[in-house]
Scaffold this motif. Structure first.
Motif, PDB file in Angstrom:
ATOM      1  N   ARG A  76       3.276  14.342  -8.691  1.00 13.38           N
ATOM      2  CA  ARG A  76       4.239  15.426  -8.842  1.00 13.38           C
ATOM      3  C   ARG A  76       4.660  15.682 -10.368  1.00 13.38           C
ATOM      4  O   ARG A  76       5.045  16.897 -10.558  1.00 13.38           O
ATOM      5  N   THR A  77       4.918  14.610 -10.900  1.00 18.35           N
ATOM      6  CA  THR A  77       5.467  14.727 -12.239  1.00 18.35           C
ATOM      7  C   THR A  77       4.465  15.694 -13.170  1.00 18.35           C
ATOM      8  O   THR A  77       4.701  16.438 -13.846  1.00 18.35           O
ATOM      9  N   ARG A  78       3.195  15.276 -12.985  1.00 21.19           N
ATOM     10  CA  ARG A  78       2.229  15.885 -13.824  1.00 21.19           C
ATOM     11  C   ARG A  78       2.002  17.296 -13.348  1.00 21.19           C
ATOM     12  O   ARG A  78       1.950  18.140 -14.168  1.00 21.19           O
ATOM     13  N   ALA A  81       5.779  23.608 -15.759  1.00 21.57           N
ATOM     14  CA  ALA A  81       6.555  23.985 -16.782  1.00 21.57           C
ATOM     15  C   ALA A  81       6.051  24.504 -18.051  1.00 21.57           C
ATOM     16  O   ALA A  81       6.537  25.484 -18.436  1.00 21.57           O
ATOM     17  N   LYS A  82       5.098  24.066 -18.434  1.00 22.41           N
ATOM     18  CA  LYS A  82       4.348  24.463 -19.648  1.00 22.41           C
ATOM     19  C   LYS A  82       4.016  25.830 -19.635  1.00 22.41           C
ATOM     20  O   LYS A  82       4.038  26.658 -20.387  1.00 22.41           O
ATOM     21  N   GLY A 109       0.692  -1.114  -0.014  1.00 23.29           N
ATOM     22  CA  GLY A 109       0.005   0.108   0.093  1.00 23.29           C
ATOM     23  C   GLY A 109       0.936   1.296   0.005  1.00 23.29           C
ATOM     24  O   GLY A 109       0.463   2.079  -0.498  1.00 23.29           O
ATOM     25  N   ILE A 110       1.770   1.221   0.790  1.00 22.52           N
ATOM     26  CA  ILE A 110       2.805   2.388   0.835  1.00 22.52           C
ATOM     27  C   ILE A 110       3.542   2.596  -0.589  1.00 22.52           C
ATOM     28  O   ILE A 110       3.794   3.547  -0.977  1.00 22.52           O
ATOM     29  N   ALA A 111       3.992   1.540  -1.344  1.00 22.00           N
ATOM     30  CA  ALA A 111       4.521   1.625  -2.475  1.00 22.00           C
ATOM     31  C   ALA A 111       3.759   2.047  -3.502  1.00 22.00           C
ATOM     32  O   ALA A 111       4.282   3.122  -4.391  1.00 22.00           O
ATOM     33  N   GLU A 112       2.438   1.710  -3.484  1.00 23.01           N
ATOM     34  CA  GLU A 112       1.462   2.259  -4.539  1.00 23.01           C
ATOM     35  C   GLU A 112       1.126   3.701  -4.105  1.00 23.01           C
ATOM     36  O   GLU A 112       0.869   4.714  -5.153  1.00 23.01           O
ATOM     37  N   PHE A 113       0.888   4.058  -2.957  1.00 22.89           N
ATOM     38  CA  PHE A 113       0.851   5.539  -2.603  1.00 22.89           C
ATOM     39  C   PHE A 113       1.898   6.492  -3.126  1.00 22.89           C
ATOM     40  O   PHE A 113       1.846   7.440  -3.588  1.00 22.89           O
ATOM     41  N   GLU A 114       3.210   5.833  -2.901  1.00 26.87           N
ATOM     42  CA  GLU A 114       4.515   6.708  -3.222  1.00 26.87           C
ATOM     43  C   GLU A 114       4.589   6.698  -4.763  1.00 26.87           C
ATOM     44  O   GLU A 114       4.952   7.714  -5.482  1.00 26.87           O
TER      45      GLU A 114
END
Length: 201
Positions: free
Chosen positions: A139-141, A147-148, A127-132
């Motif tokens: 964050r990337t989005r 940036a755009k 669950g933690i890995a999926e949350f991360e």
């Protein structure tokens, strides 16, 4: 059916096959200590290899996973001998569980999927890995959107700059053909046309 050479010895009390997995990262490291600890822990079949954990193609790990049968227990001295990341650990643990086998670590007793508590811990880790993962995606989005807005362009670098395109268009307006203009900028004719059309759009 297992091959005779791979059979190992079943635990007389549980009836399970105790399988060990040992790994070191380089050829000059020694597997002796891990082998000894795994044998002391009751493992009668040990898969071992000298290979960096960052590589996906770990032949002995794959052989061990293919070897598993329901009721077997995979033992490692430490989890970092088995997996290169939390996500990798969870993927391997899932394959072990799918075979009906268990996983335990001598150095991390909480990582014992033969017990309800161990299975619960790995479920929490998943669950933690999926949350991360979802946080990274968000964050990337958000970063791309910001940036755009600042005018950053994504994708491959244009073959021609705006100044070069302006000059190319001027030359063609003056009567030069695309096949004459393209070599001036070290691009193919089709690349020149695509750039000019994209610039117009």
């Amino acid at each position: 059916m297992r091959d005779k050479d791979d059979a190992g010895t079943l635990d007389l009390i549980t009836g399970k096959l105790m399988i060990g997995y040992a790994r070191v990262s380089t050829d000059d490291q020694d597997l002796t200590a891990q082998r000894s600890d795994l044998k002391d822990a009751g493992c009668t079949k040990i898969f071992a290899e000298k290979i960096t954990g960052t590589r996906r193609d770990r032949p002995q790990l794959e052989r061990m996973l293919d070897h598993l049968r329901a009721g077997d227990v995979v033992t490692v001295t430490r989890l970092d001998r088995l997996a290169r990341s939390t996500r990798d650990l969870l993927d391997i643990a899932e394959r072990i569980q799918a075979a009906g086998a268990g996983l335990r670590s001598l150095a991390e007793p909480w990582a014992d999927t033969t017990t309800p508590a161990g299975r619960m811990v790995l479920t929490v880790f998943a669950g933690i890995a999926e949350f991360e993962r979802s946080l990274i995606i968000d964050r990337t989005r958000s970063g791309r959107i910001a940036a755009k807005k600042r005018g950053t362009r994504f994708g491959p670098t244009p073959a021609l700059s705006d100044e070069q395109l302006a000059l190319a268009r001027k030359l063609m307006d003056e009567g030069k053909r695309a096949r004459e203009v393209a070599p001036m900028f070290n691009v193919h004719v089709s690349t020149l046309y695509r750039a000019l059309n994209r610039n117009v759009a």
